[in-house]
Design a protein around this motif. Sequence first.
Motif, PDB file in Angstrom:
ATOM      1  N   ASP A 278       0.833  -1.210   0.000  1.00 53.07           N
ATOM      2  CA  ASP A 278       0.000   0.000   0.000  1.00 53.07           C
ATOM      3  C   ASP A 278       0.865   1.257   0.000  1.00 53.07           C
ATOM      4  O   ASP A 278       2.104   1.201   0.066  1.00 53.07           O
ATOM      5  CB  ASP A 278      -1.005  -0.028   1.160  1.00 53.07           C
ATOM      6  CG  ASP A 278      -0.371   0.120   2.538  1.00 53.07           C
ATOM      7  OD1 ASP A 278       0.811   0.518   2.629  1.00 53.07           O
ATOM      8  OD2 ASP A 278      -1.079  -0.157   3.542  1.00 53.07           O
ATOM      9  N   GLU A 279       0.204   2.427  -0.079  1.00 55.71           N
ATOM     10  CA  GLU A 279       0.940   3.692  -0.200  1.00 55.71           C
ATOM     11  C   GLU A 279       1.769   3.996   1.036  1.00 55.71           C
ATOM     12  O   GLU A 279       2.756   4.738   0.962  1.00 55.71           O
ATOM     13  CB  GLU A 279      -0.044   4.839  -0.482  1.00 55.71           C
ATOM     14  CG  GLU A 279      -0.593   4.813  -1.899  1.00 55.71           C
ATOM     15  CD  GLU A 279      -1.376   6.069  -2.234  1.00 55.71           C
ATOM     16  OE1 GLU A 279      -1.581   6.901  -1.322  1.00 55.71           O
ATOM     17  OE2 GLU A 279      -1.783   6.206  -3.392  1.00 55.71           O
ATOM     18  N   ALA A 280       1.377   3.433   2.180  1.00 52.97           N
ATOM     19  CA  ALA A 280       2.127   3.661   3.422  1.00 52.97           C
ATOM     20  C   ALA A 280       3.362   2.773   3.518  1.00 52.97           C
ATOM     21  O   ALA A 280       4.147   2.903   4.466  1.00 52.97           O
ATOM     22  CB  ALA A 280       1.217   3.438   4.628  1.00 52.97           C
ATOM     23  N   GLY A 281       3.521   1.847   2.544  1.00 54.86           N
ATOM     24  CA  GLY A 281       4.681   0.969   2.556  1.00 54.86           C
ATOM     25  C   GLY A 281       4.466  -0.337   3.278  1.00 54.86           C
ATOM     26  O   GLY A 281       5.418  -1.093   3.507  1.00 54.86           O
ATOM     27  N   THR A 282       3.204  -0.637   3.632  1.00 55.17           N
ATOM     28  CA  THR A 282       2.893  -1.914   4.286  1.00 55.17           C
ATOM     29  C   THR A 282       2.612  -2.977   3.235  1.00 55.17           C
ATOM     30  O   THR A 282       1.829  -2.744   2.304  1.00 55.17           O
ATOM     31  CB  THR A 282       1.666  -1.773   5.212  1.00 55.17           C
ATOM     32  OG1 THR A 282       1.950  -0.810   6.222  1.00 55.17           O
ATOM     33  CG2 THR A 282       1.314  -3.098   5.871  1.00 55.17           C
ATOM     34  N   ALA A 283       3.253  -4.123   3.396  1.00 61.27           N
ATOM     35  CA  ALA A 283       3.006  -5.260   2.502  1.00 61.27           C
ATOM     36  C   ALA A 283       1.932  -6.141   3.120  1.00 61.27           C
ATOM     37  O   ALA A 283       2.094  -6.632   4.240  1.00 61.27           O
ATOM     38  CB  ALA A 283       4.289  -6.048   2.284  1.00 61.27           C
ATOM     39  N   TRP A 284       0.818  -6.335   2.397  1.00 57.39           N
ATOM     40  CA  TRP A 284      -0.329  -7.111   2.880  1.00 57.39           C
ATOM     41  C   TRP A 284      -0.320  -8.489   2.246  1.00 57.39           C
ATOM     42  O   TRP A 284      -0.344  -8.622   1.028  1.00 57.39           O
ATOM     43  CB  TRP A 284      -1.638  -6.395   2.516  1.00 57.39           C
ATOM     44  CG  TRP A 284      -1.823  -5.095   3.237  1.00 57.39           C
ATOM     45  CD1 TRP A 284      -1.275  -3.884   2.912  1.00 57.39           C
ATOM     46  CD2 TRP A 284      -2.619  -4.871   4.402  1.00 57.39           C
ATOM     47  NE1 TRP A 284      -1.683  -2.937   3.801  1.00 57.39           N
ATOM     48  CE2 TRP A 284      -2.506  -3.506   4.736  1.00 57.39           C
ATOM     49  CE3 TRP A 284      -3.425  -5.703   5.199  1.00 57.39           C
ATOM     50  CZ2 TRP A 284      -3.165  -2.955   5.827  1.00 57.39           C
ATOM     51  CZ3 TRP A 284      -4.085  -5.145   6.275  1.00 57.39           C
ATOM     52  CH2 TRP A 284      -3.953  -3.786   6.595  1.00 57.39           C
ATOM     53  N   PHE A 285      -0.315  -9.513   3.079  1.00 51.47           N
ATOM     54  CA  PHE A 285      -0.327 -10.892   2.591  1.00 51.47           C
ATOM     55  C   PHE A 285      -1.704 -11.253   2.039  1.00 51.47           C
ATOM     56  O   PHE A 285      -2.723 -11.059   2.685  1.00 51.47           O
ATOM     57  CB  PHE A 285       0.015 -11.854   3.738  1.00 51.47           C
ATOM     58  CG  PHE A 285      -0.236 -13.295   3.407  1.00 51.47           C
ATOM     59  CD1 PHE A 285       0.629 -13.997   2.581  1.00 51.47           C
ATOM     60  CD2 PHE A 285      -1.353 -13.958   3.902  1.00 51.47           C
ATOM     61  CE1 PHE A 285       0.397 -15.331   2.268  1.00 51.47           C
ATOM     62  CE2 PHE A 285      -1.601 -15.291   3.603  1.00 51.47           C
ATOM     63  CZ  PHE A 285      -0.713 -15.973   2.779  1.00 51.47           C
TER      64      PHE A 285
END
Length: 324
Positions: A278-285
Amino acid sequence: MSQHTHEPSGAAGGPLTVAILAGGLSHERDVSLRSGRRVAGVLRDQGVHVEVLDVDSSLIPTLEAMRPDVVWPLVHGSTGEDGSLQDLLSLLGVPFVGTDATGCRRASLKPVAKSLLAAVGVATPVHVALPQALFREVGAQRVLAAVVARLGLPLVVKPAGGGSALGVTVVTDARELPEAMVDCFAYGDVALIERAVSGTEVAVSVVDTGDGPRALPPVEIVTDGPYDYDARYNAGRSEYFVPARLDDPGAAAVADLAVTVHTTLGLRHLSRTDMILDEAGTAWFLDANVAPGMTETSLFPQAAQAAGHPEQLYLAIVRAALAG
């Protein structure tokens, strides 16, 4: 033609012999056959003796007669990824490429994989897993109203098992939900409904040939519409960027997530993790794959190509399986 002066040797000193299992009876039979043919070609170019076998009533006697050094299961979907084929190979005492039966069960049941990964701090979209029987018992309308009230929109509806994006629908309007559920239940008895996450769609493959898991270059997927079965396997619907167009922190985040998934779920030799950055830099599994597609448009081969010397990587994977 093989560019090698000698053939790789197998356990008994003769040429290395690999049986690739492809086909089967799942909805992904065609993709599996294409994957099998492609990997067979790569290994033959390395001097490996390869036979591609279908998963049918002749499989066990054929394997017993052939006595391959290694079996590479490339059956996609239910029996290929839910641990059952791996259990069979273990019963037959044949070394095989990929994750063992227990790890396959952890990965292929998406709600189980998500729970295990959430427990170690991995971000995964809020979700529920609901069997078809519950809708009949309680009433579909009320269940779906509760889903929308709790999870909001947009939602992603997908079968709790299986792959290749079969039965997957992105729902932006609550009125689309009943049809999405019908489509999902055509491919499995349990539906996974999760909150849609927006961002960059990335697939990261991991290999471990004996010196620990490492992430291959990430593949970014840009699709005209949803990244569904048609977009995956028919050239032109999707555009791929390898390596993905990510900044250094983003690239590190997706690689870390893929290795965490591989180790947490107890995967072996190779895997592919699908995720959203996401734009915040979090990688979502989103999903873990124990038998990633190997067709011309598949993501693992693209990552292997970008890493350099893919033919050597495939041979190293076979050798790792042979070494146990």
